[in-house]
Design an enzyme around this catalytic site. Sequence first.
Site, PDB file in Angstrom:
ATOM      1  N   LYS A  69       2.514  -6.382  -6.140  1.00 39.70           N
ATOM      2  CA  LYS A  69       1.886  -6.781  -4.876  1.00 39.70           C
ATOM      3  C   LYS A  69       1.566  -8.274  -4.821  1.00 39.70           C
ATOM      4  O   LYS A  69       1.639  -8.892  -3.771  1.00 39.70           O
ATOM      5  CB  LYS A  69       0.607  -5.963  -4.640  1.00 39.70           C
ATOM      6  CG  LYS A  69       0.895  -4.498  -4.312  1.00 39.70           C
ATOM      7  CD  LYS A  69      -0.376  -3.740  -3.980  1.00 39.70           C
ATOM      8  CE  LYS A  69      -0.068  -2.286  -3.705  1.00 39.70           C
ATOM      9  NZ  LYS A  69      -1.253  -1.530  -3.274  1.00 39.70           N
ATOM     10  N   ASN A  90       1.309  -5.325   0.496  1.00 38.90           N
ATOM     11  CA  ASN A  90       1.864  -3.989   0.231  1.00 38.90           C
ATOM     12  C   ASN A  90       2.991  -3.666   1.193  1.00 38.90           C
ATOM     13  O   ASN A  90       3.575  -2.596   1.113  1.00 38.90           O
ATOM     14  CB  ASN A  90       0.779  -2.901   0.233  1.00 38.90           C
ATOM     15  CG  ASN A  90       0.505  -2.339   1.607  1.00 38.90           C
ATOM     16  OD1 ASN A  90       0.606  -3.054   2.607  1.00 38.90           O
ATOM     17  ND2 ASN A  90       0.170  -1.074   1.673  1.00 38.90           N
TER      18      ASN A  90
END
Length: 277
Positions: A69, A90
């Site tokens: 991420k 994300n």
Amino acid sequence: MTDHYAVIGNPISHTKSPLIHGLFAQAAQQDMQYTAIEGPVEPDTAFADVVRAFATGGGKGMNVTAPFKLKAFAMADERSERATLAGAANALKFEGGRILAENFDGMGLVRDIEINLARPMAGKRVLLLGAGGAARGALLPFLAAEPAQLVIANRDVAKAQALAAQVAGRGPIVACRYADLEAMGRFDLVVNATSASLTGDLPPVPPSIFSPEGMAYELAYGKRLTPFLRLARNAGVRNIADGVGMLVEQAAEAFVWWRGVRPDTRPVIDRLTVPLD
Ligand code: ATR
């Protein structure tokens, strides 16, 4: 023409994202294909190469999961404010040769709590446990929901204090140690955003934080009755939830961002729900 999407992570075999997006696409009649990619952890630049190759091959977007991420966020050309505060992405969208980064984890969590679980946060006392990526992603969406007070507690209190300072202008937020919680009374909503449950551990919270009419929410999904949820239940909390709704709602936010269509999340949440007991 079929549009291509993927989730990238490592490991990736556990992912529910292809199932979730497959169900969304079917129900919303979207011509899209969604696959899972095991991203390379090494060398350092390999992850970005895989993402760029997917985009130049015609890919329209990606979901990003652990441990990528931060890398996904770093390589983006444009970042939303939510992603910037979380320092993590994300979801990615590929548009006109550019990479756009979003973070829908916190929004998905708020939608699950307020809509699916019918617990509006406005005017409530909310306690957020943890100050890692998951908690960071939740801060702005939580404050936007206008709680009476948002308390963020963490073992390493300096991390919680730094986060609170970053968003202090956005609403009534206070950082504290777990040991301070005893004196802070009951909360209407307690959210465990630590990674303690992944190892079967419990953040050292006193049972006095729970209100029987309130809710305890465990971000982890599919871990059944974690030590945190057990503590809440033993303290008399009737409404306990794990992160299945958040998982599906963050996926729905990405779907809306990519496709411009909001999918119905209820049947997908029902399908993925694992009983807590
Ligand atoms: P992520 O980005 O996935 O949230 P992270 O940044 O490593 O992961 O953060 C993990 C969070 O869980 C942190 O808030 C961590 O607390 P510290 O910052 O004090 O280390 C918290 N955490 C992990 N294990 C814990 C445990 N056994 N008890 C309490 N908190 C725990």
